[in-house]
Scaffold this active site. Structure first.
Site, short mmCIF file in Angstrom:
data_model
loop_
_atom_site.label_atom_id
_atom_site.label_comp_id
_atom_site.label_asym_id
_atom_site.label_seq_id
_atom_site.Cartn_x
_atom_site.Cartn_y
_atom_site.Cartn_z
N ASN A 1 0.85 -1.19 0.00
CA ASN A 1 0.00 0.00 0.00
C ASN A 1 0.89 1.24 0.00
O ASN A 1 1.82 1.33 0.80
CB ASN A 1 -0.90 0.00 1.24
CG ASN A 1 -1.89 -1.14 1.24
OD1 ASN A 1 -2.37 -1.56 0.19
ND2 ASN A 1 -2.19 -1.68 2.41
N GLN B 1 -2.27 3.16 3.13
CA GLN B 1 -1.04 3.07 3.92
C GLN B 1 -1.22 3.87 5.21
O GLN B 1 -1.59 5.05 5.18
CB GLN B 1 0.16 3.62 3.13
CG GLN B 1 1.47 3.42 3.89
CD GLN B 1 2.71 3.87 3.11
OE1 GLN B 1 2.61 4.44 2.03
NE2 GLN B 1 3.88 3.60 3.68
N HIS C 1 6.54 -1.50 3.50
CA HIS C 1 6.33 -2.89 3.93
C HIS C 1 5.48 -3.61 2.89
O HIS C 1 4.61 -3.01 2.26
CB HIS C 1 5.65 -2.95 5.30
CG HIS C 1 4.39 -2.14 5.39
ND1 HIS C 1 4.40 -0.79 5.60
CD2 HIS C 1 3.08 -2.49 5.30
CE1 HIS C 1 3.15 -0.33 5.65
NE2 HIS C 1 2.33 -1.35 5.46
P1 5GP Z 1 -0.65 -0.34 5.93
O1 5GP Z 1 -2.08 0.00 6.22
O2 5GP Z 1 0.28 0.81 6.24
O3 5GP Z 1 -0.43 -0.90 4.55
O4 5GP Z 1 -0.28 -1.54 6.89
C1 5GP Z 1 0.09 -1.36 8.21
C2 5GP Z 1 -0.18 -2.66 8.91
O5 5GP Z 1 0.50 -2.65 10.15
C3 5GP Z 1 -1.65 -2.91 9.22
O6 5GP Z 1 -2.08 -4.11 8.58
C4 5GP Z 1 -1.69 -3.01 10.74
O7 5GP Z 1 -2.60 -4.01 11.21
C5 5GP Z 1 -0.26 -3.34 11.09
N1 5GP Z 1 0.15 -2.85 12.38
C6 5GP Z 1 -0.09 -1.63 12.92
N2 5GP Z 1 0.49 -1.52 14.13
C7 5GP Z 1 1.11 -2.71 14.37
C8 5GP Z 1 1.88 -3.21 15.46
O8 5GP Z 1 2.13 -2.54 16.46
N3 5GP Z 1 2.36 -4.48 15.36
C9 5GP Z 1 2.11 -5.26 14.25
N4 5GP Z 1 2.62 -6.49 14.26
N5 5GP Z 1 1.40 -4.82 13.20
C10 5GP Z 1 0.91 -3.56 13.26
#
Ligand code: 5GP
Ligand code: ZN
Length: 112
Positions: free
Chosen positions: A85, A92, A98
């Protein structure tokens, strides 16, 4: 130390369930899994998003690192999805690049 959540996880300052790590990359389980296998693969070095990435070798190696996690998780043959994302419109929320590895269930297309 910057204020980045994933830099803190990479540094061991915030706990996470790690599934694979090398000197350059780390994979850990997403805290809010959207599939039976939901792992996040990150470079240890901070890059905010794919838009800021300039190291082709790093990003290519990140993809192969996530592919290796897919094999270890047992989803490689059945099928999996890698999602990066990028910026708010794509959802994101953590600005440290990531790859989401999602597998273990059927995936719909197009994604939401
Ligand atoms: P994005 O939305 O930026 O593509 O993905 C971020 C991801 O990080 C989300 O799927 C969310 O659930 C995960 N996430 C957020 N905070 C934490 C955390 O403290 N630990 C872990 N393991 N995952 C997290
Ligand atoms: Zn970071």
């Amino acid at each position: 130390m910057n204020d980045c959540l994933f830099c803190k996880i990479a540094a061991g300052e915030i706990p996470a369930t790690k599934v694979r790590e090398t000197d350059r990359f780390l994979a850990f389980r997403d805290i809010d899994p959207q599939a039976p296998t939901h792992v996040l693969a990150i470079p240890r070095d901070h890059v905010a998003s794919l838009n800021e990435a300039s190291d082709a070798e790093l990003i290519g190696s990140l993809v192969l690192f996530a592919r290796d996690v897919a094999k270890e998780e047992g989803v490689a043959d059945g099928g999996y999805r890698l999602v990066i994302n990028t910026n708010a419109g794509a959802g994101q929320t953590v600005f440290h690049v990531h790859a989401h590895l999602l597998g273990g269930r059927p995936m719909r297309w197009p994604p939401g």
